[in-house]
Design a protein around this motif. Structure first.
Motif, PDB file in Angstrom:
ATOM      1  N   LYS A   1      53.054  35.085  34.029  1.00  0.00           N
ATOM      2  CA  LYS A   1      54.423  35.607  33.999  1.00  0.00           C
ATOM      3  C   LYS A   1      54.674  36.295  32.665  1.00  0.00           C
ATOM      4  CE  LYS A   1      59.178  34.311  34.949  1.00  0.00           C
ATOM      5  NZ  LYS A   1      60.091  33.215  35.344  1.00  0.00           N
ATOM      6  N   GLY A   2      55.038  37.574  32.720  1.00  0.00           N
ATOM      7  CA  GLY A   2      55.325  38.347  31.523  1.00  0.00           C
ATOM      8  C   GLY A   2      54.111  38.889  30.800  1.00  0.00           C
ATOM      9  N   ILE A   3      52.908  38.602  31.301  1.00  0.00           N
ATOM     10  CA  ILE A   3      51.686  39.028  30.605  1.00  0.00           C
ATOM     11  C   ILE A   3      50.758  39.771  31.574  1.00  0.00           C
ATOM     12  CG2 ILE A   3      49.608  38.269  29.397  1.00  0.00           C
ATOM     13  CD1 ILE A   3      51.226  35.885  28.382  1.00  0.00           C
ATOM     14  N   ILE A   4      50.476  41.039  31.238  1.00  0.00           N
ATOM     15  CA  ILE A   4      49.516  41.850  31.991  1.00  0.00           C
ATOM     16  C   ILE A   4      48.193  41.829  31.242  1.00  0.00           C
ATOM     17  CG2 ILE A   4      48.937  44.213  32.685  1.00  0.00           C
ATOM     18  CD1 ILE A   4      51.944  44.731  32.977  1.00  0.00           C
ATOM     19  N   THR A   5      47.088  41.679  31.955  1.00  0.00           N
ATOM     20  CA  THR A   5      45.777  41.794  31.318  1.00  0.00           C
ATOM     21  C   THR A   5      44.943  42.822  32.086  1.00  0.00           C
ATOM     22  OG1 THR A   5      44.775  39.996  32.604  1.00  0.00           O
ATOM     23  CG2 THR A   5      45.848  39.391  30.528  1.00  0.00           C
ATOM     24  N   LEU A   6      44.130  43.562  31.332  1.00  0.00           N
ATOM     25  CA  LEU A   6      43.300  44.608  31.918  1.00  0.00           C
ATOM     26  C   LEU A   6      41.842  44.382  31.573  1.00  0.00           C
ATOM     27  CD1 LEU A   6      45.452  47.739  30.964  1.00  0.00           C
ATOM     28  CD2 LEU A   6      45.509  46.445  33.100  1.00  0.00           C
TER      29      LEU A   6
ATOM     30  N   TYR B   1      44.067  52.771  36.726  1.00  0.00           N
ATOM     31  CA  TYR B   1      44.654  51.665  35.978  1.00  0.00           C
ATOM     32  C   TYR B   1      45.036  50.489  36.864  1.00  0.00           C
ATOM     33  CZ  TYR B   1      48.258  55.192  36.960  1.00  0.00           C
ATOM     34  OH  TYR B   1      49.010  56.172  37.530  1.00  0.00           O
ATOM     35  N   ALA B   2      45.439  50.742  38.106  1.00  0.00           N
ATOM     36  CA  ALA B   2      45.768  49.621  38.989  1.00  0.00           C
ATOM     37  C   ALA B   2      44.540  48.751  39.231  1.00  0.00           C
ATOM     38  CB  ALA B   2      46.332  50.131  40.311  1.00  0.00           C
ATOM     39  N   MET B   3      43.366  49.400  39.321  1.00  0.00           N
ATOM     40  CA  MET B   3      42.128  48.664  39.549  1.00  0.00           C
ATOM     41  C   MET B   3      41.621  47.982  38.282  1.00  0.00           C
ATOM     42  SD  MET B   3      39.975  51.136  42.045  1.00  0.00           S
ATOM     43  CE  MET B   3      40.173  51.017  43.807  1.00  0.00           C
ATOM     44  N   GLU B   4      42.120  48.388  37.121  1.00  0.00           N
ATOM     45  CA  GLU B   4      41.731  47.728  35.876  1.00  0.00           C
ATOM     46  C   GLU B   4      42.478  46.420  35.658  1.00  0.00           C
ATOM     47  OE1 GLU B   4      42.362  50.705  32.906  1.00  0.00           O
ATOM     48  OE2 GLU B   4      40.472  51.716  33.339  1.00  0.00           O
ATOM     49  N   CYS B   5      43.533  46.183  36.434  1.00  0.00           N
ATOM     50  CA  CYS B   5      44.305  44.945  36.301  1.00  0.00           C
ATOM     51  C   CYS B   5      43.428  43.749  36.666  1.00  0.00           C
ATOM     52  CB  CYS B   5      45.524  45.000  37.210  1.00  0.00           C
ATOM     53  SG  CYS B   5      46.492  43.477  37.200  1.00  0.00           S
ATOM     54  N   THR B   6      43.382  42.782  35.775  1.00  0.00           N
ATOM     55  CA  THR B   6      42.574  41.582  36.019  1.00  0.00           C
ATOM     56  C   THR B   6      43.003  40.889  37.305  1.00  0.00           C
ATOM     57  OG1 THR B   6      42.342  41.302  33.640  1.00  0.00           O
ATOM     58  CG2 THR B   6      41.792  39.405  35.007  1.00  0.00           C
TER      59      THR B   6
ATOM     60  N   THR C   1      51.332  30.852  39.624  1.00  0.00           N
ATOM     61  CA  THR C   1      52.203  31.164  40.757  1.00  0.00           C
ATOM     62  C   THR C   1      52.837  32.542  40.603  1.00  0.00           C
ATOM     63  OG1 THR C   1      52.664  28.819  41.061  1.00  0.00           O
ATOM     64  CG2 THR C   1      54.200  30.352  42.084  1.00  0.00           C
ATOM     65  N   VAL C   2      53.193  32.904  39.378  1.00  0.00           N
ATOM     66  CA  VAL C   2      53.795  34.213  39.102  1.00  0.00           C
ATOM     67  C   VAL C   2      52.917  34.924  38.077  1.00  0.00           C
ATOM     68  CG1 VAL C   2      55.828  35.406  38.206  1.00  0.00           C
ATOM     69  CG2 VAL C   2      56.104  33.332  39.591  1.00  0.00           C
ATOM     70  N   TRP C   3      52.594  36.183  38.347  1.00  0.00           N
ATOM     71  CA  TRP C   3      51.762  36.960  37.422  1.00  0.00           C
ATOM     72  C   TRP C   3      52.131  38.429  37.501  1.00  0.00           C
ATOM     73  CZ3 TRP C   3      48.081  40.248  39.901  1.00  0.00           C
ATOM     74  CH2 TRP C   3      47.808  39.943  41.251  1.00  0.00           C
ATOM     75  N   GLU C   4      51.735  39.146  36.456  1.00  0.00           N
ATOM     76  CA  GLU C   4      52.097  40.555  36.341  1.00  0.00           C
ATOM     77  C   GLU C   4      50.927  41.446  36.748  1.00  0.00           C
ATOM     78  OE1 GLU C   4      55.226  41.056  35.726  1.00  0.00           O
ATOM     79  OE2 GLU C   4      55.591  38.978  35.137  1.00  0.00           O
ATOM     80  N   HIS C   5      51.263  42.458  37.540  1.00  0.00           N
ATOM     81  CA  HIS C   5      50.275  43.459  37.968  1.00  0.00           C
ATOM     82  C   HIS C   5      50.615  44.777  37.287  1.00  0.00           C
ATOM     83  CE1 HIS C   5      47.462  45.730  40.308  1.00  0.00           C
ATOM     84  NE2 HIS C   5      48.410  46.414  40.929  1.00  0.00           N
ATOM     85  N   PHE C   6      49.579  45.461  36.786  1.00  0.00           N
ATOM     86  CA  PHE C   6      49.792  46.706  36.054  1.00  0.00           C
ATOM     87  C   PHE C   6      50.241  47.821  37.001  1.00  0.00           C
ATOM     88  CE2 PHE C   6      48.104  50.196  33.170  1.00  0.00           C
ATOM     89  CZ  PHE C   6      49.128  50.053  32.257  1.00  0.00           C
ATOM     90  N   LYS C   7      50.607  48.934  36.446  1.00  0.00           N
ATOM     91  CA  LYS C   7      51.158  50.081  37.159  1.00  0.00           C
ATOM     92  C   LYS C   7      50.379  50.385  38.437  1.00  0.00           C
ATOM     93  CE  LYS C   7      52.531  54.799  35.976  1.00  0.00           C
ATOM     94  NZ  LYS C   7      52.433  55.838  34.953  1.00  0.00           N
ATOM     95  N   ASP C   8      51.097  50.443  39.557  1.00  0.00           N
ATOM     96  CA  ASP C   8      50.453  50.642  40.849  1.00  0.00           C
ATOM     97  C   ASP C   8      51.443  51.301  41.799  1.00  0.00           C
ATOM     98  OD1 ASP C   8      48.615  50.504  42.956  1.00  0.00           O
ATOM     99  OD2 ASP C   8      48.145  48.399  42.615  1.00  0.00           O
TER     100      ASP C   8
END
Length: 198
Positions: free
Chosen positions: A181-186, A147-152, A81-88
């Motif tokens: 939540k709290g975890i970014i993956t690339l 990098y935004a596109m590298e976000c899983t 439900t909640v997830w982290e998105h990398f720099k965008d």
């Protein structure tokens, strides 16, 4: 037919009424209250705000927390439900017709000290077709600015959104590396899917 709209594709063609219906919300290029309301999420529901003002805003690129608002939708089913998105580059203050639109996910974004939960993923039913829109996925003129596109999370929701737009369903399973939540993956092996860079 189906349409998949990514990031700055909500900026152009402001003078094409059918395109604005398809994308639901647009930004910049002179868009304002004549083009429709601001649309955002507040107190568990979508708000249509008809106050005057220009469309479109983004601050500096930064990570953001995405909240899925309809976890039963095929695109989001099985995802956290909640997830982290990398720099965008996070777009906010979009406005438009917003008809036949379903907000799937939002992020909290501030502008001049005031913030609200802005749509990041949504769908539009247009005629007999399905439209999927993601505001995520900025890529600059430098191939290293992908990098935004590298976000899983970006890759998976784009892929699932495209499948839904084409077929009305999603067969893709939730990958083990999907962010939470709290975890970014690339996924660093991602290749920019166009030849915009020399």
């Amino acid at each position: 037919g189906c349409v998949v709209v990514v990031h700055s594709s909500v900026v152009g063609m402001d003078d094409w009424p059918a395109y604005n219906e398809m994308i639901g919300l647009g930004a910049w290029n002179g868009r304002n209250e004549k083009d429709g309301p601001y649309v955002y999420w507040q107190d568990g529901r979508v708000v249509y705000d008809y106050s005057p003002g220009p469309a479109g805003y983004h601050g500096l690129q930064h990570p953001s927390t995405i909240t899925n608002r309809n976890t039963d939708h095929p695109i989001l089913q099985g995802l956290p439900t909640v997830w982290e998105h990398f720099k965008d580059e996070i777009y906010a203050r979009l406005r438009g017709p917003g008809r036949n639109m379903e907000v799937l996910a939002t992020t909290y974004e501030e502008m001049n000290g005031a913030g609200r939960h802005e749509p990041m993923l949504w769908t539009v039913n247009y005629g007999k077709g399905n439209v999927f829109v993601t505001l995520l996925g900025h890529a600059g003129n430098d191939p290293e600015l992908r990098y935004a596109m590298e976000c899983t999370g970006f890759q998976v929701t784009l892929s699932r959104g495209a499948e839904w737009a084409a077929t009305g369903k999603v067969t893709q399973k939730t990958p083990q590396d999907f962010p939470s939540k709290g975890i970014i993956t690339l996924r660093k092996g991602f290749k920019v899917p166009f030849t915009a860079f020399p």
